[in-house]
Design an enzyme around this catalytic site. Structure first.
Site, mmCIF file in Angstrom:
data_model
loop_
_atom_site.group_PDB
_atom_site.id
_atom_site.type_symbol
_atom_site.label_atom_id
_atom_site.label_comp_id
_atom_site.label_asym_id
_atom_site.label_seq_id
_atom_site.Cartn_x
_atom_site.Cartn_y
_atom_site.Cartn_z
ATOM 1 N N LYS A 65 0.852 -1.212 0.075
ATOM 2 C CA LYS A 65 0.005 0.003 -0.128
ATOM 3 C C LYS A 65 0.934 1.304 -0.130
ATOM 4 O O LYS A 65 0.516 2.242 -0.718
ATOM 5 C CB LYS A 65 -1.169 0.058 1.197
ATOM 6 C CG LYS A 65 -2.078 -0.868 1.162
ATOM 7 C CD LYS A 65 -2.840 -1.023 2.638
ATOM 8 C CE LYS A 65 -4.181 -1.629 2.407
ATOM 9 N NZ LYS A 65 -4.988 -1.530 3.742
ATOM 10 N N ALA A 87 -0.561 0.832 6.428
ATOM 11 C CA ALA A 87 -1.174 -0.214 7.443
ATOM 12 C C ALA A 87 -2.399 -1.076 6.874
ATOM 13 O O ALA A 87 -2.985 -0.579 6.037
ATOM 14 C CB ALA A 87 -1.529 0.837 8.702
ATOM 15 N N ASP A 88 -2.305 -2.149 7.474
ATOM 16 C CA ASP A 88 -3.314 -3.206 7.063
ATOM 17 C C ASP A 88 -3.679 -4.028 8.497
ATOM 18 O O ASP A 88 -2.852 -4.427 8.955
ATOM 19 C CB ASP A 88 -2.816 -4.125 6.059
ATOM 20 C CG ASP A 88 -3.876 -5.023 5.645
ATOM 21 O OD1 ASP A 88 -5.052 -4.435 4.944
ATOM 22 O OD2 ASP A 88 -3.883 -6.318 5.675
ATOM 23 N N THR A 89 -4.998 -4.085 8.676
ATOM 24 C CA THR A 89 -5.504 -4.847 9.858
ATOM 25 C C THR A 89 -6.179 -6.115 9.440
ATOM 26 O O THR A 89 -7.070 -5.959 8.588
ATOM 27 C CB THR A 89 -6.347 -4.018 10.706
ATOM 28 O OG1 THR A 89 -5.465 -2.795 11.239
ATOM 29 C CG2 THR A 89 -6.658 -4.628 11.944
ATOM 30 N N GLY A 124 -0.400 -4.903 10.394
ATOM 31 C CA GLY A 124 1.004 -4.482 9.679
ATOM 32 C C GLY A 124 1.140 -3.094 9.551
ATOM 33 O O GLY A 124 0.192 -2.478 9.050
#
Length: 367
Positions: A65, A87-89, A124
């Site tokens: 991203k 960010a990635d959840t 992350g």
């Protein structure tokens, strides 16, 4: 606060958040970070089975991203950012990765898998420092992840569908938002609460401090407390430590180019509740780029977490049918309510006071 000296370093830099998430924007705004939002166009189509652990998938997605935004701004926008945050959840249960539901049936499938179980929430994060050299984009990448354990209560089909029909699950990883109505589904949280909301602020602040002010051995103290893990405290984090405004590379960073409640005599009565809206503004800055209200910033984070506490109080009161007991009666004492629902007087008083503070009940001065 460990982030304050870093804010002074970042005030002259173009910081970009590669996410359209309003929750991430609010968390970062509340600590005084100035940034612009450029949502990533990266299609989250990575093959999950190719990763040995769920957190690796979250970290790689966050990295991709951020890389997409950094390259797009450099090539198409002709504006090279200094720092891009991605960010990635995700939610992981029974070794399966759950992202955002595509429809209500998918949300039901996800929530049913979480029902009565403990699961992990991974976020992350990728921090990319960019610089242009001979019109070529060069990037230094630092990434990390945070894990929080969350346990759902045993929930009825009716409650699951009622929550789904509220519309809240549709843009949330795992199909729930812990900071709002979804908090009523949660039995306990072990770890960083804000990580479940969408961004691990504590870990992020520590990582920035490591990047800009790597502590020498004499500046790191390990303080131990009863039942609390040791924590590193970074001393002397002032601009005087470094003459350069550039960040110091962390040893874990990689480099890529562009290809890469109290009175028992109190009386309570039922009252219609109303929604309470809270807002936030970007804090004013002083000449050093640090928020003038820095000392008050943690309270804003606490306000965000108060949403979870409020939803838990509402959940417990509903489960004990407190409102049903009060609906057709006049003012009732806490001791009488405790006898009716079979709970302790002390615990019932605390719950009723919490509900009164939320405006769900009215506490009268009568004894």
């Amino acid at each position: 606060m460990v982030l304050n000296p870093v804010l002074g370093k970042l005030v002259s830099k173009r910081v970009v958040l590669a996410s359209a998430s309003p929750r991430r924007q609010e968390i970062l705004t509340n600590v005084g970070l100035r940034f612009e939002v450029v949502p990533s166009w990266f299609k989250e189509t990575l093959e999950k089975s190719s990763f040995t652990a769920p957190y690796e998938y979250a970290v790689e997605t966050a990295k991709q991203k951020a890389l997409e935004v950094a390259n797009r701004m450099h090539v198409k926008h002709l504006r090279t950012p200094d720092i891009v945050i991605g960010a990635d959840t995700i939610v992981s249960v029974d070794e399966q990765i759950l992202e955002k539901p595509v429809d209500k049936q998918d949300a039901y499938r996800m929530l049913s898998r979480l029902n009565g179980k403990e699961h992990s929430v991974f976020t992350g994060v990728a921090i990319i420092h960019c610089h242009s050299k001979d019109n070529q984009l060069e990037m230094d990448i630092t990434d990390f992840y945070e894990e929080t354990k969350v346990k759902f209560s045993e929930l009825s089909e009716e409650l699951l569908w009622e929550y789904i029909h509220s519309g809240e699950p549709m843009d949330k990883a795992g199909g729930y938002g812990i900071q709002a109505l979804g908090g009523m589904l949660v039995e306990y949280v072990h770890g960083d609460f804000l990580n479940v909301v969408g961004f691990p602020l504590n870990h992020f602040c520590k990582k920035l401090a490591e990047l800009y002010y790597p502590p020498s051995k004499h500046n790191v103290q390990h303080k131990k407390y009863n039942s609390i893990p040791s924590v590193d405290t970074f001393e002397n984090l002032s601009d005087g430590e470094s003459e350069s405004s550039n960040f110091t590379k962390h040893k874990g960073a990689s480099k890529l180019d562009s290809s890469g409640i109290h009175s028992s005599g109190a009386v309570y009565t039922s009252e219609n509740s109303s929604a309470v809206r809270t807002g936030f503004t970007v804090p004013l800055e002083n000449q050093n780029g640090v928020s003038q209200s820095a000392a008050k910033l943690p309270s804003k984070i606490l306000e965000l977490m108060d949403g979870f506490r409020a939803s838990k109080a509402l959940f417990v009161a509903s489960k004990l049918k407190i409102f049903d007991h009060l609906k057709d009666k006049g003012p009732v004492k806490a001791v009488d309510i405790a006898n009716d629902v079979g709970t302790s007087v002390c615990g019932t008083e605390r719950l009723l006071d919490a509900c009164a503070s939320l405006g769900l009940l009215e506490k009268t001065p009568q004894g």
